[in-house]
Design a protein around this motif. Structure first.
Motif, PDB file in Angstrom:
ATOM      1  N   ARG A 112     -43.273   8.011  21.331  1.00 56.04           N
ATOM      2  CA  ARG A 112     -42.492   6.840  21.722  1.00 56.04           C
ATOM      3  C   ARG A 112     -41.405   7.266  22.695  1.00 56.04           C
ATOM      4  NH1 ARG A 112     -43.456   2.402  18.664  1.00 56.04           N
ATOM      5  NH2 ARG A 112     -44.447   2.710  16.656  1.00 56.04           N
ATOM      6  N   SER A 113     -41.222   6.480  23.738  1.00 55.80           N
ATOM      7  CA  SER A 113     -40.194   6.773  24.740  1.00 55.80           C
ATOM      8  C   SER A 113     -38.822   6.877  24.075  1.00 55.80           C
ATOM      9  CB  SER A 113     -40.155   5.672  25.800  1.00 55.80           C
ATOM     10  OG  SER A 113     -41.379   5.597  26.469  1.00 55.80           O
ATOM     11  N   GLY A 114     -38.120   7.971  24.350  1.00 57.28           N
ATOM     12  CA  GLY A 114     -36.761   8.154  23.864  1.00 57.28           C
ATOM     13  C   GLY A 114     -36.628   8.345  22.366  1.00 57.28           C
TER      14      GLY A 114
ATOM     15  N   GLU B  36     -48.496  10.055  32.251  1.00 57.03           N
ATOM     16  CA  GLU B  36     -47.835   9.519  33.441  1.00 57.03           C
ATOM     17  C   GLU B  36     -48.864   9.119  34.500  1.00 57.03           C
ATOM     18  OE1 GLU B  36     -44.951  11.369  36.805  1.00 57.03           O
ATOM     19  OE2 GLU B  36     -44.333  11.730  34.728  1.00 57.03           O
TER      20      GLU B  36
ATOM     21  N   GLU C  66     -46.184   0.073  27.475  1.00 56.54           N
ATOM     22  CA  GLU C  66     -45.631   1.225  28.186  1.00 56.54           C
ATOM     23  C   GLU C  66     -44.668   2.053  27.352  1.00 56.54           C
ATOM     24  OE1 GLU C  66     -44.247   0.397  32.211  1.00 56.54           O
ATOM     25  OE2 GLU C  66     -45.303  -1.528  32.122  1.00 56.54           O
ATOM     26  N   ASP C  67     -44.196   1.531  26.227  1.00 50.43           N
ATOM     27  CA  ASP C  67     -43.163   2.212  25.455  1.00 50.43           C
ATOM     28  C   ASP C  67     -43.698   3.278  24.493  1.00 50.43           C
ATOM     29  OD1 ASP C  67     -44.322   0.025  24.098  1.00 50.43           O
ATOM     30  OD2 ASP C  67     -42.618  -0.119  22.733  1.00 50.43           O
TER      31      ASP C  67
END
Length: 183
Positions: A85-87, A142, A157-158
């Motif tokens: 997960r992003s971040g 990416e 996208e997350d």
């Protein structure tokens, strides 16, 4: 234990979730429709992705070696997935539950391991070979995200999943994937 260890580390005849290919875009990506399935998972918090994969794999390996309510050994499956997960510094590492255990997988005895049901889903898949590092997975994710955006494909996208199919001892013809879920 020898049979399961051998299967795990040599990637021999392992079960995997059922899916059908609905679209293939040259060498760019494939869109697959995965069926509903149960997975055995664990969440590793606050570690690097590499360390989380290592810790998660061994927690799940102990589960298939008998650290479950029925104290039964379960043959390995593929792929080993990791939710990114992003971040977020939490990583969910998972093994697919074998077909004979889909209706009622043995419950884990480790409180950090759990059985989850993943809904049927359309998933964009980018495959690649070689040894996959966290950096290589991120790079491939990416590339896939850029291709999907350029083609106007709606996707979540997350987060993405990494999917590894081979033991660390397999040197050639390795298979890895990154997955984005279609919206």
């Amino acid at each position: 234990m020898i049979k399961s260890f051998k299967q795990t580390f040599l990637s021999l005849d392992l079960q995997s979730p059922q899916w059908s290919s609905t679209e293939t875009m040259a060498n760019d990506y494939e869109l697959r429709q995965y069926e509903r399935a149960k997975w055995v998972s664990t969440i590793i918090r606050g570690e690097t992705q590499k360390e989380a994969m290592h810790q998660g794999f061994w927690k799940l390996f102990h589960y298939i070696q008998g650290k479950n309510e029925k104290e039964i050994k379960i043959d390995m499956t593929v792929p080993v997935t990791c939710l990114i997960r992003s971040g977020c510094a939490d990583f969910k590492v998972s093994f697919f539950a074998r077909f004979e255990h889909q209706d009622s997988p043995p419950q884990p005895t480790d409180s950090n391991v759990f059985v989850e049901e993943r809904k049927a889903a359309a998933i964009f898949v980018q495959s690649f070979s070689g040894f996959a590092s966290p950096e290589k997975y991120a790079e491939e994710a990416e590339v896939l995200a850029r291709i999907l955006k350029n083609r106007g494909q709606p996707f979540h996208e997350d987060f993405f999943y990494t999917a590894g199919y081979d033991s660390p001892f397999k040197l050639f013809n390795r298979h890895n994937e990154v997955w984005y879920f279609k919206k």
